[in-house]
Motif scaffolding. Sequence first.
Motif, PDB file in Angstrom:
ATOM      1  N   LYS A  42       0.820  -1.199   0.000  1.00  0.00           N
ATOM      2  CA  LYS A  42       0.000   0.000   0.000  1.00  0.00           C
ATOM      3  C   LYS A  42       0.865   1.265   0.000  1.00  0.00           C
ATOM      4  CE  LYS A  42      -3.887  -2.166   0.185  1.00  0.00           C
ATOM      5  NZ  LYS A  42      -4.789  -2.166  -0.889  1.00  0.00           N
ATOM      6  N   TYR A  43       1.999   1.192   0.640  1.00  0.00           N
ATOM      7  CA  TYR A  43       2.877   2.359   0.708  1.00  0.00           C
ATOM      8  C   TYR A  43       3.351   2.775  -0.683  1.00  0.00           C
ATOM      9  CZ  TYR A  43       6.934   5.237   1.739  1.00  0.00           C
ATOM     10  OH  TYR A  43       7.838   6.260   1.772  1.00  0.00           O
ATOM     11  N   LEU A  44       3.791   1.793  -1.469  1.00  0.00           N
ATOM     12  CA  LEU A  44       4.266   2.107  -2.819  1.00  0.00           C
ATOM     13  C   LEU A  44       3.129   2.588  -3.718  1.00  0.00           C
ATOM     14  CD1 LEU A  44       6.835  -0.753  -3.455  1.00  0.00           C
ATOM     15  CD2 LEU A  44       7.300   1.638  -2.932  1.00  0.00           C
ATOM     16  N   GLU A  45       1.935   2.027  -3.544  1.00  0.00           N
ATOM     17  CA  GLU A  45       0.788   2.488  -4.329  1.00  0.00           C
ATOM     18  C   GLU A  45       0.479   3.953  -4.023  1.00  0.00           C
ATOM     19  OE1 GLU A  45      -2.169  -0.317  -3.215  1.00  0.00           O
ATOM     20  OE2 GLU A  45      -1.561  -1.746  -4.757  1.00  0.00           O
ATOM     21  N   LYS A  46       0.601   4.333  -2.756  1.00  0.00           N
ATOM     22  CA  LYS A  46       0.361   5.728  -2.377  1.00  0.00           C
ATOM     23  C   LYS A  46       1.398   6.640  -3.028  1.00  0.00           C
ATOM     24  CE  LYS A  46       0.009   8.863   1.491  1.00  0.00           C
ATOM     25  NZ  LYS A  46       0.439   9.132   2.838  1.00  0.00           N
ATOM     26  N   LEU A  47       2.665   6.214  -2.987  1.00  0.00           N
ATOM     27  CA  LEU A  47       3.717   7.003  -3.624  1.00  0.00           C
ATOM     28  C   LEU A  47       3.507   7.106  -5.135  1.00  0.00           C
ATOM     29  CD1 LEU A  47       6.955   5.848  -1.777  1.00  0.00           C
ATOM     30  CD2 LEU A  47       5.723   7.996  -1.517  1.00  0.00           C
ATOM     31  N   ALA A  48       3.030   6.027  -5.746  1.00  0.00           N
ATOM     32  CA  ALA A  48       2.799   6.033  -7.196  1.00  0.00           C
ATOM     33  C   ALA A  48       1.749   7.064  -7.582  1.00  0.00           C
ATOM     34  CB  ALA A  48       2.377   4.643  -7.664  1.00  0.00           C
ATOM     35  N   GLN A  49       0.778   7.293  -6.711  1.00  0.00           N
ATOM     36  CA  GLN A  49      -0.263   8.287  -6.999  1.00  0.00           C
ATOM     37  C   GLN A  49       0.274   9.714  -6.914  1.00  0.00           C
ATOM     38  OE1 GLN A  49      -3.448   7.453  -4.294  1.00  0.00           O
ATOM     39  NE2 GLN A  49      -3.993   5.543  -5.320  1.00  0.00           N
ATOM     40  N   GLU A  50       1.424   9.893  -6.269  1.00  0.00           N
ATOM     41  CA  GLU A  50       2.001  11.219  -6.091  1.00  0.00           C
ATOM     42  C   GLU A  50       3.109  11.535  -7.096  1.00  0.00           C
ATOM     43  OE1 GLU A  50       3.267  11.343  -2.034  1.00  0.00           O
ATOM     44  OE2 GLU A  50       1.275  10.909  -1.268  1.00  0.00           O
ATOM     45  N   ILE A  51       3.330  10.632  -8.061  1.00  0.00           N
ATOM     46  CA  ILE A  51       4.397  10.852  -9.044  1.00  0.00           C
ATOM     47  C   ILE A  51       4.076  12.071  -9.899  1.00  0.00           C
ATOM     48  CG2 ILE A  51       5.467   9.915 -11.142  1.00  0.00           C
ATOM     49  CD1 ILE A  51       5.323   7.179  -9.904  1.00  0.00           C
ATOM     50  N   LYS A  52       5.098  12.894 -10.107  1.00  0.00           N
ATOM     51  CA  LYS A  52       4.965  14.075 -10.962  1.00  0.00           C
ATOM     52  C   LYS A  52       6.077  14.043 -12.001  1.00  0.00           C
ATOM     53  CE  LYS A  52       2.682  16.843  -7.613  1.00  0.00           C
ATOM     54  NZ  LYS A  52       2.740  17.365  -6.362  1.00  0.00           N
ATOM     55  N   ALA A  53       5.783  14.580 -13.174  1.00  0.00           N
ATOM     56  CA  ALA A  53       6.776  14.591 -14.250  1.00  0.00           C
ATOM     57  C   ALA A  53       6.816  15.971 -14.886  1.00  0.00           C
ATOM     58  CB  ALA A  53       6.431  13.540 -15.284  1.00  0.00           C
ATOM     59  N   ASP A  54       8.024  16.423 -15.213  1.00  0.00           N
ATOM     60  CA  ASP A  54       8.206  17.738 -15.815  1.00  0.00           C
ATOM     61  C   ASP A  54       8.315  17.692 -17.334  1.00  0.00           C
ATOM     62  OD1 ASP A  54       8.218  18.980 -13.313  1.00  0.00           O
ATOM     63  OD2 ASP A  54      10.372  18.635 -13.070  1.00  0.00           O
ATOM     64  N   ASN A  55       8.571  16.505 -17.881  1.00  0.00           N
ATOM     65  CA  ASN A  55       8.710  16.393 -19.332  1.00  0.00           C
ATOM     66  C   ASN A  55       8.246  15.011 -19.783  1.00  0.00           C
ATOM     67  OD1 ASN A  55      11.006  14.526 -19.128  1.00  0.00           O
ATOM     68  ND2 ASN A  55      12.108  16.337 -18.345  1.00  0.00           N
ATOM     69  N   LEU A  56       8.201  14.799 -21.093  1.00  0.00           N
ATOM     70  CA  LEU A  56       7.691  13.538 -21.624  1.00  0.00           C
ATOM     71  C   LEU A  56       8.556  12.347 -21.238  1.00  0.00           C
ATOM     72  CD1 LEU A  56       6.432  14.572 -25.169  1.00  0.00           C
ATOM     73  CD2 LEU A  56       5.088  14.011 -23.156  1.00  0.00           C
ATOM     74  N   HIS A  57       9.852  12.549 -21.153  1.00  0.00           N
ATOM     75  CA  HIS A  57      10.732  11.459 -20.746  1.00  0.00           C
ATOM     76  C   HIS A  57      10.403  11.012 -19.324  1.00  0.00           C
ATOM     77  CE1 HIS A  57      14.449   9.542 -19.258  1.00  0.00           C
ATOM     78  NE2 HIS A  57      14.443   9.011 -20.469  1.00  0.00           N
TER      79      HIS A  57
END
Length: 82
Positions: free
Chosen positions: A1-16
């Motif tokens: 569950k911890y990793l799933e929570k972190l996955a929901q908070e992923i942010k990206a600045d570019n397409l890569h």
Amino acid sequence: KYLEKLAQEIKADNLHDVMRANEAIHLLKYCQLMVKAVIERKGVRGFYRVSDYSQADSELRSKYIALFQESGKPKVSYEPMG
């Protein structure tokens, strides 16, 4: 569950970074399915023995485990070989 929570908070600045974040989320789901498959296997499978099941289940030995997701939840099905 911890990793799933972190996955929901992923942010990206570019397409890569979007691509790498998407890859990381898919790897997380893949790992979750693999762990579920190992837990579902009972008895002797191939080269290893699950210590909780000292007797091999002959009915399961003739089937393989099919893993899939339905509505984001991992599901398991036992399918006949051959």
